[in-house]
Write an enzyme that holds these catalytic residues in place. Structure first.
Site, short mmCIF file in Angstrom:
data_model
loop_
_atom_site.label_atom_id
_atom_site.label_comp_id
_atom_site.label_asym_id
_atom_site.label_seq_id
_atom_site.Cartn_x
_atom_site.Cartn_y
_atom_site.Cartn_z
N SER A 1 -9.25 -0.57 -6.48
CA SER A 1 -9.24 -1.09 -5.11
C SER A 1 -10.44 -1.96 -4.78
O SER A 1 -10.35 -2.83 -3.92
CB SER A 1 -9.12 0.06 -4.11
OG SER A 1 -10.15 1.00 -4.32
N HIS B 1 -2.46 -0.61 -4.70
CA HIS B 1 -2.66 -2.07 -4.63
C HIS B 1 -1.78 -2.87 -5.59
O HIS B 1 -1.84 -4.10 -5.60
CB HIS B 1 -4.13 -2.41 -4.89
CG HIS B 1 -5.04 -1.84 -3.86
ND1 HIS B 1 -5.30 -2.47 -2.66
CD2 HIS B 1 -5.72 -0.66 -3.82
CE1 HIS B 1 -6.11 -1.72 -1.94
NE2 HIS B 1 -6.38 -0.62 -2.61
N LYS C 1 0.03 -1.10 2.53
CA LYS C 1 -0.61 -2.28 1.98
C LYS C 1 0.43 -3.39 1.81
O LYS C 1 0.88 -3.95 2.79
CB LYS C 1 -1.37 -1.90 0.72
CG LYS C 1 -2.64 -1.14 1.15
CD LYS C 1 -3.35 -0.34 0.15
CE LYS C 1 -4.53 0.33 0.83
NZ LYS C 1 -5.01 1.52 0.16
#
Ligand SMILES: *Cc1c(COP(=O)(O)O)cnc(C)c1O
Length: 385
Positions: free
Chosen positions: A179, A207, A239
């Site tokens: 990250s 991610h 995300k």
């Protein structure tokens, strides 16, 4: 009051170390152009990589979900909060990731705490990459197992540590995309290392999901890894998918085990059904619209070429997370303040979020950024060298 004396000392120390964190107030939805503390700003700090958080179809699905199911789910999943949209989303996430089943959690932090503490217990060992996300480390600590950290992305170091362990359960845990650095875990090597030693591999793809892989299936699609190779897959919805929440995907036994035992699943209110409906809409768009991933790739290449030409130190990252390594906090703060004065918001990431001496600006790109906007960032960076 003793506790306040201690807190006041902590605050003072944070100020001295230039690590005092404050929040900015945003007056607009997620997207490149936002109003930050009352001022228009071009932002490069969101994890909304595909630009779906404010997509009209996603917002409309949320609205329809609220019309049909109201605002709150009213209870935990096991009581009476598990509504039809939650169930449908779980089935779609399982299909999307190529796993037998998926289980929704209210946040990624809770998914990691609940999963690791269900899979490992006292007497076991949890092996973690040095750069793993804080929620994975906290899950390891909560489990009561011994926590062993291996060198970043180093399957050989992990292999040595696995060899030395006689524990019944040996759980290896890694970010799929790291990250704060943006690099991709060497999953083929980790799969081989864990399978050869009968250890279990858990991947947190917060991610990678939506961003990596032809259809956005994340790091397991990127490397074409089956459920047998990565038995525990965790993904977040807040995300690239632009909504909120998280899930764990894997075998029937894994999911039923989590339903029975994961305390952060059992003892918390289910996410609103409207949020599940919004996620179902964003999942459809994320899969179908490959242009978003192609656009990201072009912006990443443009940013990297430009920043390197200016002499900035980048990390080995092919993802939308593009950190500029600066070293000390002072320099990171100075650059981020300079950018803000130029109307650009990029967050400075400082220890303890990253290791000592590796303060950085964490630039993140979105499919909604334009080439011109990336050039604006590069021009501002040029002026602040
Ligand atoms: C953001 C993040 C989480 C936490 O997910 P939330 O849904 O925000 O709680 C977990 N792991 C990683 C690697 C993350 O980046």
């Amino acid at each position: 009051m003793r506790h306040e004396v201690r807190l006041a000392a902590l605050l003072e120390a944070r100020r001295q170390e230039r690590r005092y964190r404050t929040r900015r107030v945003i007056d607009s939805p997620s997207g490149p152009e936002r109003v930050v503390d009352g001022r228009p700003c071009l932002t490069f700090c969101s994890n909304d990589y595909l630009g779906l958080a404010n997509h009209p179809q996603v917002v409309a699905a949320f609205r329809r979900g609220a019309d049909e199911y109201g605002c709150g789910s009213g209870a935990a999943h096991l009581i009476c909060g598990h509504q039809r949209p939650h169930h449908a989303l779980e089935e779609e996430l399982a299909e999307f990731t190529g796993r037998s089943r998926a289980l929704l959690f209210s946040t990624g932090y809770m998914a990691n705490l609940g999963t690791i503490s269900t899979l490992a217990q006292r007497g076991d060992v949890v092996f973690e990459d040095r750069l793993n996300h804080a929620s994975l480390l906290d899950g390891g600590l909560l489990s009561g197992a011994r926590l062993q950290r291996y060198r970043h992305n180093d399957a050989l170091d992990l292999a040595g540590k696995l060899e030395a362990s006689r524990a019944d359960v040996r759980l290896v845990v890694t970010d799929g995309v790291f990250s704060m650095d943006g690099d991709i875990a060497d999953l083929p090597a980790l799969v081989q290392t864990t399978q050869a030693r009968e250890a279990c591999l858990m991947v947190d793809d917060a991610h990678g999901l939506g961003v990596l892989g032809e259809r956005g299936g994340g790091v397991v699609e990127h490397f074409a890894l089956s459920q047998q190779q990565v038995p525990v897959l965790m993904g977040t919805l807040g995300k690239a998918l632009g909504s909120f929440g998280a899930f764990v995907a894997g075998s029937e036994v894994l999911i039923e085990g989590l339903i029975q035992s994961a305390r952060s699943y059992i003892y918390t209110t289910a996410m609103p059904a409207a949020n599940a409906e919004a996620t179902r809409a964003s999942l459809r768009i994320a899969r179908a619209e490959t242009w978003r991933r192609e656009k990201l790739r072009a912006l990443i290449a443009q940013f990297r070429a430009g920043a390197e030409q200016l002499g900035y130190q980048l990390l080995q990252s092919e993802t939308p997370i593009q950190p500029i390594l600066l070293g000390d906090c002072e320099r990171a703060n100075r650059l981020s303040v300079g950018l803000l004065e130029a109307g650009l918001l990029v967050s400075a990431i400082r220890p303890p979020t990253v290791p000592e001496g590796s303060a950085r600006l964490r630039v993140t790109l979105s499919a909604l950024h334009s080439e011109a906007q990336v050039n604006r960032l590069l021009a501002a960076l040029e002026g602040l060298r």
